[in-house]
Design an enzyme around this catalytic site. Sequence first.
Site, PDB file in Angstrom:
ATOM      1  N   PRO A  24       0.895 -11.818  -7.177  1.00 27.63           N
ATOM      2  CG  PRO A  24       1.952 -10.300  -8.609  1.00 27.63           C
ATOM      3  CD  PRO A  24       0.627 -10.596  -7.956  1.00 27.63           C
ATOM      4  CG  MET A  25       2.847 -12.539  -2.873  1.00 27.58           C
ATOM      5  SD  MET A  25       1.999 -13.079  -1.365  1.00 27.58           S
ATOM      6  CE  MET A  25       0.905 -14.341  -2.050  1.00 27.58           C
ATOM      7  CD  GLN A  79       3.825  -8.751 -11.471  1.00 29.57           C
ATOM      8  OE1 GLN A  79       4.715  -9.010 -10.672  1.00 29.57           O
ATOM      9  NE2 GLN A  79       2.731  -8.079 -11.121  1.00 29.57           N
ATOM     10  CB  CYS A 109       8.578  -5.021  -7.440  1.00 31.11           C
ATOM     11  SG  CYS A 109       9.733  -5.854  -6.316  1.00 31.11           S
ATOM     12  CE  LYS A 148      -0.105  -6.224  -7.262  1.00 28.70           C
ATOM     13  NZ  LYS A 148       0.833  -5.690  -6.258  1.00 28.70           N
ATOM     14  CG  ASN A 209      -2.584  -5.781  -3.780  1.00 26.58           C
ATOM     15  OD1 ASN A 209      -1.411  -5.701  -4.121  1.00 26.58           O
ATOM     16  ND2 ASN A 209      -2.984  -6.674  -2.893  1.00 26.58           N
ATOM     17  N   GLY A 210      -4.237  -4.480  -1.101  1.00 23.63           N
ATOM     18  CA  GLY A 210      -3.707  -3.880   0.113  1.00 23.63           C
ATOM     19  C   GLY A 210      -4.612  -4.073   1.312  1.00 23.63           C
ATOM     20  CG  ASP A 211      -3.761  -3.038   4.816  1.00 23.07           C
ATOM     21  OD1 ASP A 211      -2.706  -3.703   4.743  1.00 23.07           O
ATOM     22  OD2 ASP A 211      -3.808  -1.884   5.285  1.00 23.07           O
ATOM     23  N   GLY A 233      -2.731 -10.980  -1.208  1.00 23.56           N
ATOM     24  CA  GLY A 233      -1.354 -11.447  -1.158  1.00 23.56           C
ATOM     25  C   GLY A 233      -1.030 -12.177   0.128  1.00 23.56           C
TER      26      GLY A 233
END
Length: 343
Positions: A24-25, A79, A109, A148, A209-211, A233
Amino acid sequence: MHETVQPGFQIGSVMVSPPLALAPMEDVTNQAFRVIAKRIGNPGLMVTEFVSAMAIQYNAAKTLKKMNILEAERPLAIQIFGSDIGAMVQAAQLSEEMGADIVDINMGCWVPKVVRQGSGAALLKEPDQAEAIVKAVVKAVCVPVTVKVRAGWDERSFCAPDLGKRFEQAGAQAITIHARYAKQGLDGRADWDLISQMRNAVSMPVIGNGDIKEPEDAVRMLSETGCHGVMVGRAAISNPWALARISAAMQGKPIPELPKIEERITVALEHLKRLVQFEIEAGNSPEDAEIRSVRHLRGQIPLYIKGEHGAARVRDAITKLSTVREVESVLMEFQDQCIKGQE
């Protein structure tokens, strides 16, 4: 070493296959982009922009339109974020009414305007309230509830595994962990060992999640952490083909080639036109919808041609435009230049 080729995993009754989720962005994963990302990249799970529970209480039109769902997007999670239990319950129930397959609770967030409300990652510092929100939301809806999180508020407070256990006991059916602390924002490297520790702490599915930038990153995350799936993302912004490549690698399939400039520009224009149509359906006049959409995507459209010679000039030109025809003209002229340069 864990098995890296996975067909997918279950979140309650929802099958996530391939085991890839689009993150989600805010201002990115609107319906216009989600439809394209699903068609080209085919993630196993789509997630909306995050939806403010407090804004729902005030019937904010901008917030409510984020919750529109098309069949082509499924399975899809809406979300929600907030710190008030009653408001979160109402938001979850509305999400279910709108057709969400999953209700996801945002506790990751780090943006100041969200944290100041006691929402998002601020809840990492309030474990009792965080658990109470999950418990109340689980009781309020029939669809699966997921959460999340970040690893913790800062390096001194790695709380995610303990929270994960509490959320699982409260009825959550999966958890996504972004392997950075809230205070880091998007800085520094994601520490995937934090995902491994979450995986060892809970029995419900864990999404890492991440990189994740390249296909091999996703395969390595699955292998190194044992997580059930990965969430992508920033690598997917204006690049749905990144999702297709990552998905293929995760499933042990041949990785598709990067698209040519013609395809990228075609999809960029589709993205813009879909957003215009979405704005019209949300009640804006065609003229206002066009102006709003062009302004909204001024920073994203140029990313479709990132890396091409002369892309910076196109980016600068688009910042001054306000109609679809103008954007189309600039992009088609650039496409012609690229093709001539290849001859």
